[in-house]
Enzyme design. Structure first.
Site, PDB file in Angstrom:
ATOM      1  N   HIS A 291     -38.045 -55.038  40.205  1.00 53.88           N
ATOM      2  CA  HIS A 291     -39.077 -54.278  39.492  1.00 53.88           C
ATOM      3  C   HIS A 291     -40.438 -54.960  39.624  1.00 53.88           C
ATOM      4  O   HIS A 291     -41.467 -54.298  39.821  1.00 53.88           O
ATOM      5  CB  HIS A 291     -38.704 -54.141  38.017  1.00 53.88           C
ATOM      6  CG  HIS A 291     -37.594 -53.176  37.760  1.00 53.88           C
ATOM      7  ND1 HIS A 291     -36.283 -53.445  38.077  1.00 53.88           N
ATOM      8  CD2 HIS A 291     -37.596 -51.925  37.217  1.00 53.88           C
ATOM      9  CE1 HIS A 291     -35.524 -52.418  37.734  1.00 53.88           C
ATOM     10  NE2 HIS A 291     -36.297 -51.476  37.209  1.00 53.88           N
ATOM     11  N   HIS A 334     -34.783 -59.785  32.475  1.00 52.66           N
ATOM     12  CA  HIS A 334     -34.880 -60.756  33.565  1.00 52.66           C
ATOM     13  C   HIS A 334     -35.341 -62.083  32.980  1.00 52.66           C
ATOM     14  O   HIS A 334     -36.124 -62.120  32.024  1.00 52.66           O
ATOM     15  CB  HIS A 334     -35.882 -60.306  34.633  1.00 52.66           C
ATOM     16  CG  HIS A 334     -35.286 -59.461  35.716  1.00 52.66           C
ATOM     17  ND1 HIS A 334     -34.498 -59.969  36.718  1.00 52.66           N
ATOM     18  CD2 HIS A 334     -35.366 -58.122  35.944  1.00 52.66           C
ATOM     19  CE1 HIS A 334     -34.126 -58.988  37.532  1.00 52.66           C
ATOM     20  NE2 HIS A 334     -34.629 -57.853  37.078  1.00 52.66           N
ATOM     21  N   ASP A 338     -37.245 -65.279  37.348  1.00 61.18           N
ATOM     22  CA  ASP A 338     -37.076 -64.120  38.237  1.00 61.18           C
ATOM     23  C   ASP A 338     -38.418 -63.449  38.513  1.00 61.18           C
ATOM     24  O   ASP A 338     -38.719 -63.064  39.650  1.00 61.18           O
ATOM     25  CB  ASP A 338     -36.127 -63.088  37.606  1.00 61.18           C
ATOM     26  CG  ASP A 338     -34.768 -63.663  37.266  1.00 61.18           C
ATOM     27  OD1 ASP A 338     -34.434 -64.726  37.811  1.00 61.18           O
ATOM     28  OD2 ASP A 338     -34.053 -63.046  36.465  1.00 61.18           O
TER      29      ASP A 338
END
Length: 419
Positions: A291, A334, A338
Site C-alpha cells: 500500500h 503494518h 514495513d
C-alpha cells in the site's frame, strides 16, 4: 504553427514569445536557460554557446536540435523577406515613362529587363530531417506491462505461500513497535488508506490519458512498479514476520491444497489485493508494505508529469499520500519498518530510474558509470535507448469530440509545462 507575419517579426520577439516558441516545438528544457533571450538573441545562438554555461548541460545533443530549429526559423524569415521585396519571386525596378502631356509616370519592370524576367538562384540551407526525440514504441510498452503483470501475479502467489508459514498470533505475539506504543489502533483507518490509494490511482490514470507521450511514461511506470513488487516478493519470503496486531483474523491454512490456493490467489487478484473489497484476508505480506508503494509511486508520477504551476494539485496529492501512509500505521496493519522500507525503496528506485533516463551519458555502460551495475540496467537500456533527453510535460486531447472552452482558451496540442 507560427504565421508568416510572426516569422517576419522574429527579431522583435520578447523573452515570453521565445519561451512560447520553445514550448511549441517541444523544447521546454531550454525555457529556464533562455528565459531572458529575445528573438534577436535566439537567432544569434551558435554551436560555441552550447559549450559554456548556461547551455552546456541542458541537452545531450549539444543543442543540435535547437540550432536546426533556429536555422529553419531563419530560412522562413528569409523567404518572407525575399517575397516582400520581389514580385512573384523576381526583383521589380521602377523606371520613368514619359506621358503624352509631358509628365512622367513610374512603371515597374521585372528585374529592370524590358522584355522579360531574369531568374535568381537562392541557396537556402535545409536542416536534415530527424527522427522523433520521443518515439512511442508501443511494443516495448506492452512488454513492460507484461513484466509488471507477471510481478504482480508472482507477488500474489508469494502472499499465499507465505500465509502458510505465518505463526499463530497466540503462539507468536506481535513484535514491539514504537508507533503502536504511542498511538492506539483506529479500526476504520485502513479503509481511509485504501480509499486515498484508489483516488490517487484514478487521478494518475486520468492524467495519463491526457499525456502526449503516454507510451514512454507508462513504460517507465510499469518497469518501476514491476521491480518494486518483485523486490517485495523476495523480502516477504525470506523473512516472515508475525501479525502486527491481535485484531488480525487470518484465513485458515490450506496445508498443501493447491486447488484451494489457486482459487484464493484468483480472488486476491480479482479484488486488486485490497481489504476494502474483501479479497485480502491472508497474513504474512508485511515486509514491505505494498500500500505504501502505490501511495508513494502514484504521487511521484503525478508530480513529475504535471505542470509545475499546478502546485495546489501537487499538494492535494501529497496530502492524500501522507494521510494514507499514516492511516496504515494508525490501523496497526503494518509495522513501522514495513512502511519505512517501502518508502525508501520506492523513492530511490524512482529517482535513480529518472536520473538515468534524463542523462544520455548514463545510458551508456562504462567504468565511470557505476549505475550501470544494477541488475535491471540492460532492460533499462532497451526501453530508454531511443528516448532523447527529458520527456516534456506535453498534453493533448485524446478524445474524438472537441474540448469545451470555459474561461480561457486551452490548446491541448501545446506543452503545458512550467520548467
Amino acid at each position: 504553427m507560427l504565421s508568416a507575419r510572426t516569422m517576419k517579426e522574429v527579431v522583435y520577439w520578447s523573452p515570453k514569445k521565445v519561451a512560447d516558441w520553445l514550448l511549441e516545438n517541444a523544447m521546454p528544457e531550454y525555457c529556464e536557460p533562455l528565459e531572458h533571450f529575445t528573438g534577436q538573441d535566439l537567432i544569434n545562438l551558435t554551436q560555441e554557446d552550447f559549450k559554456k554555461p548556461p547551455l552546456y548541460r541542458v541537452s545531450s545533443d549539444n543543442g543540435q536540435r535547437l540550432l536546426d530549429m533556429i536555422e529553419t526559423l531563419k530560412m522562413e524569415h528569409h523567404m518572407e523577406a525575399h517575397k516582400n521585396g520581389h514580385a512573384n519571386g523576381h526583383l521589380s525596378i521602377g523606371v520613368d515613362i514619359p506621358n503624352p502631356d509631358g509628365s512622367f509616370s513610374i512603371k515597374t519592370k521585372p528585374n529592370g529587363m524590358p522584355n522579360g524576367f531574369r531568374k535568381e538562384m537562392i541557396k537556402i540551407p535545409m536542416p536534415e530531417p530527424e527522427r522523433s526525440q520521443y518515439p512511442m514504441e508501443w511494443g516495448k510498452t506492452f512488454l513492460a506491462f507484461l513484466y509488471a503483470l507477471s510481478c504482480f501475479v508472482l507477488t500474489t502467489v508469494m502472499i499465499s505461500v507465505v500465509h502458510e508459514r505465518v505463526p499463530p498470533k497466540e503462539v507468536q505475539p506481535p513484535l514491539p513497535d514504537t508507533f503502536f506504543d504511542h498511538f492506539n489502533r483506529v479500526q476504520w483507518a485502513f479503509s481511509i488508506c485504501e480509499i486515498n490509494g484508489m483516488i490517487l490511482v484514478g487521478l494518475w490514470l486520468f492524467q495519463w490519458l491526457l499525456l502526449k507521450y503516454k507510451s514512454i511514461i507508462s513504460r517507465r511506470f510499469f518497469c518501476i512498479v514491476g521491480t518494486l513488487y518483485l523486490y517485495r516478493c523476495i523480502t516477504m519470503y525470506v523473512t516472515t514476520l508475525p501479525v502486527p496486531g491481535m485484531h488480525f483474523n487470518c484465513s485458515p491454512k490450506l496445508f498443501g491444497d493447491w486447488e484451494a490456493q489457486v482459487r484464493r490467489i484468483m480472488k486476491l487478484i480479482a479484488g486488486g489485493g485490497l481489504s476494502i473489497t474483501g479479497s485480502h484476508n491472508m497474513c504474512g505480506d508485511y515486509l514491505y508494505s505494498g500500500h505504501t508503494v502505490m501511495l508513494t509511486l502514484t504521487y511521484l508520477f503525478i508530480k513529475e508529469y504535471s505542470p509545475r504551476r499546478l502546485w495546489w494539485y501537487h499538494w492535494i496529492c501529497w496530502l492524500l499520500s501522507v494521510v494514507g501512509i499514516f492511516c496504515i500505521l494508525l490501523a496497526h496493519d503494518h509495522y513501522t519498518v514495513d512502511v519505512v522500507v517501502a518508502y525508501y525503496i520506492t523513492t530511490r528506485l524512482f529517482w535513480w530510474y529518472h536520473t538515468m533516463a534524463n542523462q544520455q551519458v548514463l545510458k551508456e555502460a562504462s567504468q565511470m558509470n557505476l549505475l550501470a551495475r544494477v541488475w535491471w540496467y540492460r532492460p533499462f537500456q532497451y526501453f530508454e535507448k531511443n528516448v532523447q533527453g527529458i520527456v516534456p510535460r506535453s498534453y493533448h486531447w485524446p478524445f474524438p469530440w472537441p474540448v469545451v472552452h470555459l474561461s480561457r482558451q486551452v490548446k491541448y496540442s501545446r506543452l503545458v509545462n512550467d520548467t
